[in-house]
Write a protein that holds these residues in place. Structure first.
Motif, mmCIF file in Angstrom:
data_model
loop_
_atom_site.group_PDB
_atom_site.id
_atom_site.type_symbol
_atom_site.label_atom_id
_atom_site.label_comp_id
_atom_site.label_asym_id
_atom_site.label_seq_id
_atom_site.Cartn_x
_atom_site.Cartn_y
_atom_site.Cartn_z
ATOM 1 N N GLU A 264 1.072 4.075 -4.131
ATOM 2 C CA GLU A 264 1.480 2.668 -4.172
ATOM 3 C C GLU A 264 2.651 2.495 -5.139
ATOM 4 O O GLU A 264 3.591 1.748 -4.858
ATOM 5 N N LYS B 202 -2.505 10.222 5.361
ATOM 6 C CA LYS B 202 -2.040 9.126 4.507
ATOM 7 C C LYS B 202 -1.554 9.728 3.192
ATOM 8 O O LYS B 202 -2.149 10.708 2.709
ATOM 9 N N SER C 263 0.870 -1.190 0.000
ATOM 10 C CA SER C 263 0.000 0.000 0.000
ATOM 11 C C SER C 263 0.901 1.232 0.000
ATOM 12 O O SER C 263 2.119 1.117 0.141
ATOM 13 N N ALA C 264 0.282 2.380 -0.072
ATOM 14 C CA ALA C 264 1.028 3.636 0.072
ATOM 15 C C ALA C 264 1.244 3.907 1.562
ATOM 16 O O ALA C 264 0.430 3.481 2.382
ATOM 17 N N THR D 180 -2.123 8.592 0.307
ATOM 18 C CA THR D 180 -3.255 8.579 -0.646
ATOM 19 C C THR D 180 -4.122 9.824 -0.460
ATOM 20 O O THR D 180 -4.582 10.419 -1.443
ATOM 21 N N ARG E 197 -11.269 2.392 -1.971
ATOM 22 C CA ARG E 197 -10.289 2.602 -0.897
ATOM 23 C C ARG E 197 -9.994 1.282 -0.168
ATOM 24 O O ARG E 197 -10.878 0.475 0.049
ATOM 25 N N GLY E 198 -8.745 1.114 0.196
ATOM 26 C CA GLY E 198 -8.339 -0.133 0.861
ATOM 27 C C GLY E 198 -8.116 -1.267 -0.134
ATOM 28 O O GLY E 198 -7.905 -2.419 0.243
ATOM 29 N N GLY E 199 -8.123 -0.934 -1.430
ATOM 30 C CA GLY E 199 -8.132 -1.963 -2.476
ATOM 31 C C GLY E 199 -6.831 -2.729 -2.660
ATOM 32 O O GLY E 199 -6.800 -3.701 -3.419
ATOM 33 N N SER E 200 -5.758 -2.338 -1.978
ATOM 34 C CA SER E 200 -4.524 -3.135 -2.106
ATOM 35 C C SER E 200 -4.737 -4.547 -1.589
ATOM 36 O O SER E 200 -4.037 -5.479 -1.996
ATOM 37 N N PHE F 205 -3.587 -1.600 -5.261
ATOM 38 C CA PHE F 205 -4.592 -0.535 -5.432
ATOM 39 C C PHE F 205 -4.928 -0.154 -6.866
ATOM 40 O O PHE F 205 -5.954 0.410 -7.114
HETATM 41 N N1 ASP Z 1 -3.740 3.547 -0.328
HETATM 42 C C1 ASP Z 1 -5.095 3.211 -0.641
HETATM 43 C C2 ASP Z 1 -6.017 3.731 0.447
HETATM 44 O O1 ASP Z 1 -5.583 4.442 1.346
HETATM 45 C C3 ASP Z 1 -5.287 1.775 -0.914
HETATM 46 C C4 ASP Z 1 -4.868 0.841 0.197
HETATM 47 O O2 ASP Z 1 -4.175 1.232 1.128
HETATM 48 O O3 ASP Z 1 -5.239 -0.311 0.135
HETATM 49 O O4 ASP Z 1 -7.178 3.438 0.422
#
Ligand code: ASP
Length: 440
Positions: free
Chosen positions: A116, A49, A38-39, A51, A184-187, A170
Motif C-alpha cells: 500500500e 497480489k 490498496s496494493a 500483498t 486482510r482487506g483492511g484498506s 491497510f
Molecule cells: N492489500 C491488502 C490485502 O490484500 C489489504 C487490502 O487490499 O485491503 O488484503
C-alpha cells in the motif's frame, strides 16, 4: 465544498491501464479529492497480489536472512507500472529504501504494509497529489484496536493543508511507533477512517464488481443487484460472508451518518450499491434484501430440565468457552435447551474437549452433544419486519427442497433469520431461499 473519499481496491491498482481509468474517474468529479489505495492485486487468474508476494518476502527473510529473491518480483511489478505510465521520477530509489527498511525491521506487518505504501507513492506522483503516509495518521492502541479519535484528528490535520491527497490503506502505527496492519482487506477500514476524519459527504469504495448482489453469483445465475442497503443489513450480510466490503469498515462512517457507495472501476456507469444510515433507509418493496452464508460451524447442544429458572446458567456455560479464549457466534435457546455456535476454525480437538468438560462441570447438563459441519445461512432484510409470513415462506421453501433445518436463530430485530443446515445442503438451501423470494 463537499468531499468524497475514494478508496480503490487491489484490482483497480493492478496495472497501468486500470490506473489510467482510475485517473479518469477521479478527474471526472472535483469532489473526489482524497484517495485511499490498496496494493496492486491480481491482473489475471493465477497472478499474485503484491500483498501475497510481500508475505513471501517475509518468509524468505526469516529463512535466509534476506528477501532479495522475493522482493525482486515486487520490484518488477512496480517498475513495470512506472514504465507503462511513463513516470520519470526515481521510483528505483523508493523501492531500494523500502527493501532496506524491510530487511532492517524484520517484521511481517511492516513488510506486508509496503504494498500500500509503494502504491500510494506511485499514485500520488501520477495524479500530482500530495502523499499522506498512514504511518503518521492512523494509530492503533496497545491492544491492537484502532485509536479512532487520534487517527481522525491526525488525518484531518494532514488533509487540511491542501484539502487533497493520497493515503495508503491497510496500515498505521502502534503506540511504540511500529507499523501494524488491519486484517486482510483492511484498506476498506482505512477508507472509512479517512472519510470520517474529513467528514466526507460520501465514502466511495471502488472495486471490481458493481456492488452487492442478492446472493453469491457462484450459486445462482445473475442474482438481483442490491441498489440500496442499510448499515445494519450490510453488517449482517458482510459478516455472513458477502465479502464485497470488509465487515468492520462501517463502524467509523456509521457514527457520522456518511453513506458508502460501492462502485465498479471497470464499469463506472453502473449504479452500484449505496449503503445508507438505517434511519434514512427507504423500503425497496422487497421482503428480503439479500442472502449470505458460511460453512463450517460446530454446534454444542446443551439440554437441562428447568434450565430457564437456573440463575446464572448462561453465564456459567459461556465462562467455560471464554476460558478457552473462543468466541461464540450465535446462541439459539429454548426453555430447556441452548446451542452454542462456534466457527470450527476456532477449535481443535483439545479445546473442544476442554470446553465440554468445563460446561459439564459448571452446569451438569442432562445432555450435551456436538454437531459438526454445520453451515449457517442468513436471510436479511428490513422488509421482513413489516410482512407477515416471511418465516413461513422461508421454512416452506427449505422443506420443499427436502433440507433438514438443524437450528434457527431469529434474534429480536426481525432483520435476519439464520438457519443452520448440514454443510452438504448449503448450496441447495441458498438456491431454495433465493427462488422463493427473488424468482417469479
Ligand atoms: N492489500 C491488502 C490485502 O490484500 C489489504 C487490502 O487490499 O485491503 O488484503
Amino acid at each position: 465544498m463537499s468531499v468524497k473519499v475514494c478508496k480503490f481496491g487491489g484490482t483497480s491498482m493492478a496495472d497501468a491501464n486500470i490506473i489510467r481509468k482510475v485517473k479518469d474517474i477521479i478527474e471526472s468529479d472535483e469532489a473526489r479529492r482524497i484517495i485511499v489505495v490498496s496494493a496492486p492485486g491480481k491482473r489475471f487468474s493465477g497472478d499474485k497480489k503484491i500483498t501475497d508476494l510481500l508475505f513471501e518476502c517475509h518468509k524468505e527473510l526469516v529463512r535466509e536472512g534476506t528477501c532479495k529473491k522475493s522482493f525482486s518480483a515486487v520490484r518488477a511489478r512496480f517498475l513495470d507500472i512506472v514504465k507503462q505510465l511513463e513516470l520519470t521520477f526515481d521510483f528505483d530509489a523508493v523501492l531500494e529504501d523500502t527493501f532496506v527498511r524491510i530487511e532492517k525491521e524484520k517484521s511481517e506487518q511492516f513488510t506486508v504494509s509496503r504494498g500500500e505504501y509503494l502504491c500510494g507513492k506511485l499514485i500520488a506522483e501520477y495524479f500530482c497529489l500530495p502523499f499522506i503516509d498512514a504511518e503518521g495518521t492512523v494509530f492503533f492502541n496497545a491492544d491492537g484496536t484502532l485509536d479512532a479519535e487520534k487517527s481522525y484528528k491526525a488525518v484531518s490535520s494532514a488533509v487540511s493543508k491542501t484539502g487533497k491527497g493520497v493515503i495508503p490503506g491497510f496500515y498505521g502505527v502502534d503506540e511504540e511507533g511500529r507499523i501494524r496492519t488491519f486484517s486482510r482487506g483492511g484498506s476498506d477500514i482505512s477508507g472509512a477512517i479517512v472519510a470520517r476524519a474529513v467528514n466526507a459527504s460520501l465514502y466511495e469504495n471502488w472495486t471490481d464488481v458493481s456492488g452487492f448482489l442478492a446472493c453469491d453469483p457462484h450459486l445462482v445465475d445473475s442474482p438481483a443487484p442490491i441498489e440500496a442497503l442499510s448499515y445494519k443489513e450490510l453488517r449482517e450480510l458482510s459478516y455472513m460472508g458477502a465479502n464485497v466490503l470488509h465487515s468492520e469498515s462501517i463502524f467509523p462512517v456509521r457514527k457520522a451518518n456518511i453513506p458508502i457507495q460501492i462502485k465498479n472501476t471497470f464499469r463506472p456507469d453502473d449504479v452500484g450499491t449505496t449503503i445508507v444510515p438505517t434511519s434514512r433507509y427507504m423500503p425497496n418493496g422487497r421482503t428480503v434484501t439479500g442472502i449470505a452464508g458460511k460453512k463450517n460451524f460446530t454446534v454444542i447442544y446443551i439440554e437441562k430440565s428447568l434450565m430457564n429458572s437456573e440463575i446464572g446458567f448462561a453465564r456459567r456455560v459461556l465462562s467455560a468457552v471464554e476460558a478457552e479464549n473462543v468466541s461464540v457466534e450465535h446462541i439459539p435457546t429454548g426453555i430447556d435447551t441452548m446451542s452454542l455456535l462456534i466457527e470450527s476454525s476456532e477449535l481443535n480437538e483439545l479445546k473442544l474437549s476442554r470446553i465440554l468438560e468445563g460446561i459439564k462441570c459448571e452446569v451438569e447438563p442432562d445432555i450435551i452433544r456436538v454437531m459438526e459441519n454445520i453451515a449457517l445461512i442468513a436471510t436479511v432484510g428490513h422488509g421482513m419486519s413489516s410482512s407477515v409470513g416471511t418465516s413461513a415462506r422461508l421454512f416452506k421453501a427449505i422443506a420443499a427442497a427436502e433440507i433438514n433445518i438443524k437450528l434457527i436463530d431469529m434474534g429480536s430485530s426481525e432483520l435476519n433469520i439464520v438457519v443452520g443446515v448440514k454443510n452438504a445442503d448449503y448450496e441447495r438451501c441458498i438456491k431454495a431461499i433465493y427462488g422463493e423470494f427473488f424468482v417469479g
